[in-house]
Scaffold this motif. Structure first.
Motif, PDB file in Angstrom:
ATOM      1  N   ARG A 182      39.587  49.482  47.744  1.00 60.55           N
ATOM      2  CA  ARG A 182      39.660  48.582  46.583  1.00 60.55           C
ATOM      3  C   ARG A 182      40.039  47.168  47.013  1.00 60.55           C
ATOM      4  O   ARG A 182      39.411  46.182  46.597  1.00 60.55           O
ATOM      5  N   ARG A 183      41.059  47.073  47.842  1.00 56.48           N
ATOM      6  CA  ARG A 183      41.512  45.744  48.297  1.00 56.48           C
ATOM      7  C   ARG A 183      40.403  45.032  49.072  1.00 56.48           C
ATOM      8  O   ARG A 183      40.165  43.836  48.897  1.00 56.48           O
ATOM      9  N   GLU A 186      37.685  43.851  46.547  1.00 57.91           N
ATOM     10  CA  GLU A 186      38.103  42.739  45.690  1.00 57.91           C
ATOM     11  C   GLU A 186      38.253  41.428  46.459  1.00 57.91           C
ATOM     12  O   GLU A 186      38.015  40.346  45.903  1.00 57.91           O
ATOM     13  N   THR A 187      38.650  41.525  47.733  1.00 60.63           N
ATOM     14  CA  THR A 187      38.871  40.311  48.532  1.00 60.63           C
ATOM     15  C   THR A 187      37.663  39.958  49.399  1.00 60.63           C
ATOM     16  O   THR A 187      37.719  39.020  50.187  1.00 60.63           O
ATOM     17  N   GLU A 238      33.489  38.022  39.591  1.00 59.33           N
ATOM     18  CA  GLU A 238      34.807  38.633  39.692  1.00 59.33           C
ATOM     19  C   GLU A 238      34.650  40.146  39.802  1.00 59.33           C
ATOM     20  O   GLU A 238      34.139  40.786  38.887  1.00 59.33           O
ATOM     21  N   LEU A 239      35.050  40.687  40.929  1.00 60.41           N
ATOM     22  CA  LEU A 239      34.912  42.121  41.182  1.00 60.41           C
ATOM     23  C   LEU A 239      36.285  42.770  41.195  1.00 60.41           C
ATOM     24  O   LEU A 239      37.179  42.339  41.929  1.00 60.41           O
ATOM     25  N   THR A 240      36.468  43.797  40.372  1.00 63.37           N
ATOM     26  CA  THR A 240      37.739  44.521  40.347  1.00 63.37           C
ATOM     27  C   THR A 240      37.472  46.017  40.425  1.00 63.37           C
ATOM     28  O   THR A 240      36.456  46.510  39.927  1.00 63.37           O
ATOM     29  N   LEU A 254      34.355  50.352  39.058  1.00 62.43           N
ATOM     30  CA  LEU A 254      34.127  48.961  39.440  1.00 62.43           C
ATOM     31  C   LEU A 254      33.701  48.138  38.233  1.00 62.43           C
ATOM     32  O   LEU A 254      32.848  48.569  37.456  1.00 62.43           O
TER      33      LEU A 254
END
Length: 297
Positions: A182-183, A186-187, A238-240, A254
């Motif tokens: 996930r990290r 997102e980054t 923006e991806l979370t 996602l």
């Protein structure tokens, strides 16, 4: 008549979660499983309950037969499906994750393996290995002799064992691996993704011809990272990733610019992700907002 209908309804409701689980494990589709349950109820409502010794076994028999018929039709639909076909992910209740046997049996990794079985093989495997039915009972359900069912079960078990994940992964370990993924997502950290992916990881994405997806599985960590960063991980959005529990196992929902883009389920071996299952087809994302109860009993 009314009393008979009440008894039929009570028995059906009591076993509904079990019957849905049987149908879902055979079909990989919640929508088709619900249709099978409707067909099962219509047949069950017309049964002389006085002649039924074991309502649970009788209901499983009806459900399995209806699911087999639908599975063969589903196979024809899959032939014209655009790209890989993945099982429909289900947001499951907490008790599913707590039941190790149930969580493994409905895991996306195992459900994908079940897709490689012929319809009768899948029915026999599910009834024997997941629900523990006897060979005679399975034989009466699928219309084969007990000896033939034993052979089918042996063949199906060997086929699945050669392809299923090696051993159950503790939920805590799976959550840790997914948190690293996930990290990295997102980054937009390619190296972070490479660190959590096995070298020969396989990504299977299902867009159903509606959303962008690879038309065939992508093999290899670097190729997977390139595909992801060029798709949902592209710059300017923006991806979370929202941790969740899908099919009894940790997963990610996602979101792109706040809207659900898909669900990522994983296969983990040796603390790395060896399989990524990315469902983007909107028709298969209707069960990730509300919990679906499942049961082996």
């Amino acid at each position: 008549m009314a009393g008979g209908t009440d008894h039929a309804t009570d028995a059906f409701v009591a076993h509904r979660n079990l019957l849905f689980t049987v149908a879902y494990e055979m079909l990989g589709s919640a929508a088709d499983a619900e249709d099978v349950l409707q067909e099962t109820w219509l047949r069950w409502a017309g049964v002389d309950l006085g002649a039924v010794l074991d309502p649970r076994a009788y209901l499983i028999k009806i459900t399995t037969r209806q699911a087999l018929t639908r599975l063969r039709a589903l196979g024809r639909r899959k032939e014209s499906y655009v790209g890989p076909w993945l099982p429909e992910p289900l947001l499951t209740t907490p008790d599913v994750a707590e039941d190790v046997e149930l969580a493994e049996s409905v895991s996306m990794a195992l459900m994908v393996v079940l897709e490689t079985l012929a319809p009768t093989e899948r029915a026999v495997f599910v009834l024997r290995e997941v629900f523990g039915l006897g060979y005679d009972e399975i034989a009466a359900t699928v219309g084969k002799s007990p000896a033939a069912v034993r052979q089918i079960a042996h063949r199906a078990r060997g086929h699945v064992d050669a392809r299923r994940p090696r051993g159950a992964i503790p939920p805590g370990e799976a959550r840790t691996v997914l948190e690293s993924l996930r990290r990295a997502l997102e980054t937009r950290d390619p190296q972070g993704m490479l660190d959590v992916l096995a070298p020969e990881v396989v990504l299977v994405s299902d867009g159903g011809g509606v959303r962008r997806a690879a038309t065939r599985p992508i093999v290899g960590a670097e190729k997977v990272v390139r595909f992801v960063t060029g798709g949902v991980g592209r710059a300017g959005v923006e991806l979370t990733g929202e941790p969740t529990v899908v099919n009894g196992n940790p997963a990610l929902v996602l979101r792109v610019d706040g809207e659900i883009d898909g669900v990522i389920a994983v296969r983990i071996e040796d603390a790395r992700i060896s399989g990524l299952y990315y469902v983007r087809n909107p028709d298969k994302l209707t069960r990730v907002g509300t919990e679906t109860p499942l049961s082996l009993r």
